[in-house]
Design a protein around this motif. Structure first.
Motif, PDB file in Angstrom:
ATOM      1  N   ALA A 147       0.832  -1.214   0.000  1.00 40.99           N
ATOM      2  CA  ALA A 147       0.000   0.000   0.000  1.00 40.99           C
ATOM      3  C   ALA A 147       0.864   1.261   0.000  1.00 40.99           C
ATOM      4  O   ALA A 147       0.586   2.228  -0.735  1.00 40.99           O
ATOM      5  N   ALA A 148       1.920   1.265   0.818  1.00 44.59           N
ATOM      6  CA  ALA A 148       2.798   2.446   0.885  1.00 44.59           C
ATOM      7  C   ALA A 148       3.510   2.662  -0.444  1.00 44.59           C
ATOM      8  O   ALA A 148       3.661   3.801  -0.915  1.00 44.59           O
ATOM      9  N   LEU A 149       3.946   1.583  -1.058  1.00 43.37           N
ATOM     10  CA  LEU A 149       4.657   1.701  -2.338  1.00 43.37           C
ATOM     11  C   LEU A 149       3.705   2.135  -3.445  1.00 43.37           C
ATOM     12  O   LEU A 149       4.053   2.990  -4.276  1.00 43.37           O
ATOM     13  N   ASN A 150       2.510   1.553  -3.479  1.00 42.53           N
ATOM     14  CA  ASN A 150       1.512   1.964  -4.473  1.00 42.53           C
ATOM     15  C   ASN A 150       1.226   3.453  -4.354  1.00 42.53           C
ATOM     16  O   ASN A 150       1.199   4.185  -5.352  1.00 42.53           O
ATOM     17  N   ALA A 151       1.009   3.896  -3.132  1.00 45.73           N
ATOM     18  CA  ALA A 151       0.669   5.309  -2.911  1.00 45.73           C
ATOM     19  C   ALA A 151       1.836   6.223  -3.282  1.00 45.73           C
ATOM     20  O   ALA A 151       1.634   7.413  -3.566  1.00 45.73           O
ATOM     21  N   SER A 152       3.049   5.658  -3.307  1.00 44.03           N
ATOM     22  CA  SER A 152       4.235   6.456  -3.657  1.00 44.03           C
ATOM     23  C   SER A 152       4.553   6.369  -5.141  1.00 44.03           C
ATOM     24  O   SER A 152       5.551   6.945  -5.598  1.00 44.03           O
ATOM     25  N   GLY A 153       3.739   5.613  -5.883  1.00 44.92           N
ATOM     26  CA  GLY A 153       3.908   5.597  -7.335  1.00 44.92           C
ATOM     27  C   GLY A 153       4.342   4.277  -7.927  1.00 44.92           C
ATOM     28  O   GLY A 153       4.564   4.186  -9.142  1.00 44.92           O
ATOM     29  N   ALA A 154       4.469   3.226  -7.093  1.00 47.55           N
ATOM     30  CA  ALA A 154       4.890   1.932  -7.650  1.00 47.55           C
ATOM     31  C   ALA A 154       3.694   1.195  -8.231  1.00 47.55           C
ATOM     32  O   ALA A 154       2.613   1.180  -7.638  1.00 47.55           O
ATOM     33  N   ASP A 155       3.895   0.565  -9.383  1.00 52.45           N
ATOM     34  CA  ASP A 155       2.834  -0.286  -9.929  1.00 52.45           C
ATOM     35  C   ASP A 155       2.839  -1.635  -9.195  1.00 52.45           C
ATOM     36  O   ASP A 155       3.680  -1.893  -8.328  1.00 52.45           O
ATOM     37  N   LEU A 200      10.923   6.851  -4.868  1.00 57.75           N
ATOM     38  CA  LEU A 200       9.814   6.896  -5.831  1.00 57.75           C
ATOM     39  C   LEU A 200       9.193   8.295  -5.876  1.00 57.75           C
ATOM     40  O   LEU A 200       8.962   8.859  -6.953  1.00 57.75           O
ATOM     41  N   ILE A 201       8.921   8.866  -4.705  1.00 58.82           N
ATOM     42  CA  ILE A 201       8.260  10.174  -4.629  1.00 58.82           C
ATOM     43  C   ILE A 201       9.145  11.259  -5.249  1.00 58.82           C
ATOM     44  O   ILE A 201       8.651  12.165  -5.931  1.00 58.82           O
ATOM     45  N   ALA A 202      10.453  11.136  -5.025  1.00 59.49           N
ATOM     46  CA  ALA A 202      11.386  12.115  -5.593  1.00 59.49           C
ATOM     47  C   ALA A 202      11.494  11.969  -7.109  1.00 59.49           C
ATOM     48  O   ALA A 202      12.098  12.808  -7.780  1.00 59.49           O
ATOM     49  N   GLY A 203      10.917  10.897  -7.648  1.00 61.22           N
ATOM     50  CA  GLY A 203      11.010  10.663  -9.088  1.00 61.22           C
ATOM     51  C   GLY A 203      12.366  10.126  -9.512  1.00 61.22           C
ATOM     52  O   GLY A 203      12.663  10.028 -10.697  1.00 61.22           O
ATOM     53  N   ASP A 204      13.188   9.746  -8.545  1.00 57.49           N
ATOM     54  CA  ASP A 204      14.514   9.233  -8.889  1.00 57.49           C
ATOM     55  C   ASP A 204      14.414   7.780  -9.347  1.00 57.49           C
ATOM     56  O   ASP A 204      15.061   7.385 -10.321  1.00 57.49           O
ATOM     57  N   SER A 205      13.591   6.993  -8.657  1.00 61.20           N
ATOM     58  CA  SER A 205      13.315   5.623  -9.101  1.00 61.20           C
ATOM     59  C   SER A 205      11.921   5.587  -9.713  1.00 61.20           C
ATOM     60  O   SER A 205      10.978   6.153  -9.165  1.00 61.20           O
ATOM     61  N   LYS A 206      11.788   4.891 -10.858  1.00 60.39           N
ATOM     62  CA  LYS A 206      10.504   4.807 -11.548  1.00 60.39           C
ATOM     63  C   LYS A 206       9.633   3.730 -10.920  1.00 60.39           C
ATOM     64  O   LYS A 206      10.048   2.577 -10.799  1.00 60.39           O
ATOM     65  N   GLY A 207       8.413   4.092 -10.575  1.00 63.29           N
ATOM     66  CA  GLY A 207       7.486   3.131  -9.975  1.00 63.29           C
ATOM     67  C   GLY A 207       6.930   2.147 -10.982  1.00 63.29           C
ATOM     68  O   GLY A 207       6.461   1.064 -10.613  1.00 63.29           O
ATOM     69  N   ASP A 208       6.971   2.529 -12.248  1.00 68.10           N
ATOM     70  CA  ASP A 208       6.461   1.618 -13.283  1.00 68.10           C
ATOM     71  C   ASP A 208       7.606   1.085 -14.152  1.00 68.10           C
ATOM     72  O   ASP A 208       7.422   0.819 -15.346  1.00 68.10           O
ATOM     73  N   ALA A 209       8.770   0.936 -13.545  1.00 65.45           N
ATOM     74  CA  ALA A 209       9.930   0.429 -14.293  1.00 65.45           C
ATOM     75  C   ALA A 209       9.607  -0.932 -14.901  1.00 65.45           C
ATOM     76  O   ALA A 209       8.968  -1.769 -14.255  1.00 65.45           O
ATOM     77  N   GLY A 257      26.733 -17.632 -20.782  1.00 62.64           N
ATOM     78  CA  GLY A 257      26.858 -17.510 -19.327  1.00 62.64           C
ATOM     79  C   GLY A 257      26.530 -16.124 -18.791  1.00 62.64           C
ATOM     80  O   GLY A 257      26.841 -15.841 -17.642  1.00 62.64           O
ATOM     81  N   VAL A 258      25.947 -15.272 -19.608  1.00 64.16           N
ATOM     82  CA  VAL A 258      25.701 -13.883 -19.172  1.00 64.16           C
ATOM     83  C   VAL A 258      24.236 -13.499 -19.369  1.00 64.16           C
ATOM     84  O   VAL A 258      23.758 -13.374 -20.495  1.00 64.16           O
ATOM     85  N   VAL A 259      23.537 -13.309 -18.248  1.00 62.29           N
ATOM     86  CA  VAL A 259      22.191 -12.733 -18.259  1.00 62.29           C
ATOM     87  C   VAL A 259      22.357 -11.252 -17.938  1.00 62.29           C
ATOM     88  O   VAL A 259      22.996 -10.903 -16.947  1.00 62.29           O
ATOM     89  N   PHE A 260      21.810 -10.408 -18.794  1.00 69.07           N
ATOM     90  CA  PHE A 260      21.969  -8.968 -18.590  1.00 69.07           C
ATOM     91  C   PHE A 260      20.594  -8.346 -18.381  1.00 69.07           C
ATOM     92  O   PHE A 260      19.690  -8.543 -19.183  1.00 69.07           O
ATOM     93  N   VAL A 261      20.453  -7.610 -17.281  1.00 71.48           N
ATOM     94  CA  VAL A 261      19.160  -7.028 -16.941  1.00 71.48           C
ATOM     95  C   VAL A 261      19.312  -5.516 -16.852  1.00 71.48           C
ATOM     96  O   VAL A 261      20.178  -5.010 -16.137  1.00 71.48           O
ATOM     97  N   ASP A 262      18.474  -4.808 -17.599  1.00 70.28           N
ATOM     98  CA  ASP A 262      18.404  -3.358 -17.417  1.00 70.28           C
ATOM     99  C   ASP A 262      17.200  -3.071 -16.533  1.00 70.28           C
ATOM    100  O   ASP A 262      16.073  -3.418 -16.884  1.00 70.28           O
ATOM    101  N   GLY A 263      17.441  -2.430 -15.407  1.00 72.82           N
ATOM    102  CA  GLY A 263      16.376  -2.208 -14.422  1.00 72.82           C
ATOM    103  C   GLY A 263      15.453  -1.053 -14.761  1.00 72.82           C
ATOM    104  O   GLY A 263      14.526  -0.781 -13.997  1.00 72.82           O
ATOM    105  N   ASP A 264      15.716  -0.353 -15.876  1.00 75.87           N
ATOM    106  CA  ASP A 264      14.838   0.748 -16.306  1.00 75.87           C
ATOM    107  C   ASP A 264      14.685   1.812 -15.213  1.00 75.87           C
ATOM    108  O   ASP A 264      13.620   2.411 -15.085  1.00 75.87           O
ATOM    109  N   ARG A 265      15.743   2.033 -14.440  1.00 78.92           N
ATOM    110  CA  ARG A 265      15.758   3.059 -13.378  1.00 78.92           C
ATOM    111  C   ARG A 265      14.676   2.841 -12.334  1.00 78.92           C
ATOM    112  O   ARG A 265      14.066   3.796 -11.835  1.00 78.92           O
ATOM    113  N   GLY A 266      14.458   1.567 -11.988  1.00 82.29           N
ATOM    114  CA  GLY A 266      13.508   1.256 -10.919  1.00 82.29           C
ATOM    115  C   GLY A 266      14.216   0.651  -9.713  1.00 82.29           C
ATOM    116  O   GLY A 266      15.445   0.740  -9.590  1.00 82.29           O
ATOM    117  N   LEU A 267      13.435   0.040  -8.841  1.00 81.54           N
ATOM    118  CA  LEU A 267      13.966  -0.593  -7.634  1.00 81.54           C
ATOM    119  C   LEU A 267      14.452  -2.005  -7.958  1.00 81.54           C
ATOM    120  O   LEU A 267      13.930  -2.656  -8.864  1.00 81.54           O
TER     121      LEU A 267
END
Lengths: 342, 342
Positions: free
Chosen positions: B22-30, B64-73, B83-93
């Motif tokens: 609930a706290a994360l949703n209210a702060s902008g996380a999907d 999230l609130i500061a807009g530094d991390s994207k809630g809908d990343a 042997g290499v899995v590469f993940v781009d986090g799209d500027r999220g958590l």
């Protein structure tokens, strides 16, 4: 005729190498094994690493003479999985299996982005940086892990379970600069340091070890009868456990306490396990890898007093090939006696 | 109405989870991002890890609130090499990219014997053991490395270059036993520990940090204005450097001093890099791996006083799901206020 303590002689690196080969040959090593050991010994002397140079030759010879390590060991190298090079050392000394497996490890790392080499039935008595530096010279990031006889207590414990369990880390640099390499034991101090303090009547710092009563002590004689401690408390003990599991667990080589139980007291190295991991930064797609690492190193060196690990070795490397390796005369006499050329 | 300091409330783990979502949703996380974060927060509370449980929720929300991390990343996962899995986090958590990449990492480790997962553009604010424990539960050995903002001086230096740079190690066990997992910062102490000592007027041990003058100090206020030190002297600084290079170098994520320069002061996590390495012991051919590891652990536990890392967590895990997580009432009120349900 005894040589006065403290007397030294300077040998060229060619002399270091040929003297080492002669001592190993006379102790039962064949040409391939003797040359591989002499290579790591000579590289240690070139870099001014006295503790892992000629100083180790009598130990190698003792393990051969005692029949514990085979002088004609024929290591076998196989690719057990795309990312797994497996080397059986055939109960010989570590430098030959390490050198024989390395090209396949490089190939596997380039193909997969990451690969590992596990070695068992192999007696490691050298520094670890010579194992990983050649990988970083080929552009790979590398780590290695080696266990030993049991000398170090687990976190909270008082009995030896882990070896001194060194690990190393090597990172390539730009423009043909020598790689950044560190190589460190998981114990707070090397056993040799404690022995020297005991010989010289000095105390050792708190945290180096426990006495046979399991209590902290600064008396080196008590530590030698007791147990070494890991560096940095429980965190270093975590590293020691990780090295034990990676080196001996994955290879099936002797755990440190197993090596201790098999040890016949010859004074040389025991057979254990080793693990090397190599990663190819280009496979991760970070094409700015080297630039960013150089920026990190610049940032570190901007800080007055900070140094990069290994910089003393690299300074020695520029000097010693010209000036020769300065060795205790007594040690040189001992190695020449082993070679039958004293 | 303020809550008295020291007052606590017990929440069920379901309540922890729903309150966190609930706290994360209210702060902008999907939903996907909020559930992934709530999963690591709830697992931390289940294991009694107060420092990485609900305590971290306000920080996630601030980023999230500061807009530094994207809630809908929307993290992307690709296999850049066998042997290499590469993940781009799209500027999220970090929890969502970590969870999305893990199945491909497991597959790659089984196919190759060893594999790695590099994550960038991702803000890690959790403990590291939840990242590797699921791998060991599937029979893999695993290590992970995360960098952060710059808080720690290099060996011999006085300025912050490295993050607190934690790493973790996980080893599978026999018969469905919970894996042995450790997770430790490269700094001698967490910054939070120093802040608590400052608040309570206590001194900190020698070796935790330097003051702004670059001199050793036991005054926590001086350390907070100065710099943290690595655990165990130069050896811990070597580990901190290795974590920096593995986590940020291979992924192309921000080095700790770069993250520091980009940090906007919101009080939450910054974007950095992470690396996870997974190894399949069965690919090394050591079919006795688990038996030998259990023998090692028995040997450790034979030593009165010695414990396995994580055993307190596992004891909590048996108790807390029944009894609930005991949390500071003030913290629960803060998280509920973030959720708009206070």
């Amino acid at each position: 005729m005894s040589t006065p303590v403290g007397e030294t002689v300077a040998l060229s690196l060619d002399e270091v190498r040929s003297m080492t080969i002669a001592a190993l040959n006379a102790s039962g090593a064949d040409r391939a094994n003797a040359e591989a050991v002499a290579d790591v010994v000579t590289r240690a002397e070139r870099d001014g690493c006295a503790s892992h140079g000629v100083f180790r030759v009598p130990g190698y010879c003792k393990a051969l003479i005692a029949g514990d390590s085979k002088g004609d060991a024929k290591p076998t190298v196989e690719r057990r999985a795309p990312g797994v090079v497996f080397v059986d050392g055939d109960r010989g000394l570590a430098p030959l299996p390490m050198a024989l497996g390395r090209p396949m490890l490089v190939q596997a790392a380039r193909e997969n982005g990451i690969a590992s080499m596990a070695i068992r039935n192999s007696a490691h008595f050298a520094a670890l940086w010579p194992d990983v530096e050649p990988l970083a010279q080929q552009g790979l990031l590398a780590m290695s892990y080696v266990n030993s006889r049991a000398f170090v207590a687990p976190a909270g414990g008082t009995k030896a379970v882990y070896g001194t369990n060194p690990m190393s880390f090597a990172c390539p640099r730009r423009d043909g600069k020598a790689p950044m390499v560190w190589d460190q034991a998981s114990s707070a101090a090397a056993r040799g340091e404690i022995m020297i303090a005991a010989r010289d009547g000095h105390s050792v710092p708190e945290g180096f070890g426990l006495g046979p009563d399991g209590q902290p002590t600064t008396d080196p004689n008590q530590v030698l009868e007791g147990v070494l401690l890991a560096f940095g408390g429980y965190k270093g003990a975590g590293i020691a456990m990780m090295v034990e599991i990676l080196a001996a667990g994955l290879s099936g080589g002797e755990l440190s306490y197993e090596a201790d139980e098999q040890y016949t007291g010859h004074g040389g190295p025991t057979h254990n396990g080793h693990l090397v991991i190599a990663m190819d930064p280009s496979a991760f797609g970070a094409d700015t890898f080297i630039d960013r690492i150089e920026s990190l190193f610049e940032r570190i060196l901007d800080d007055e007093g900070a140094r990069l690990p290994g910089d003393r070795r690299l300074a020695n490397r520029a000097r010693i090939p010209k000036e020769g390796a300065v060795l205790p005369a007594k040690l040189v006499a001992e190695v020449r006696a082993l070679a039958g050329t004293a």
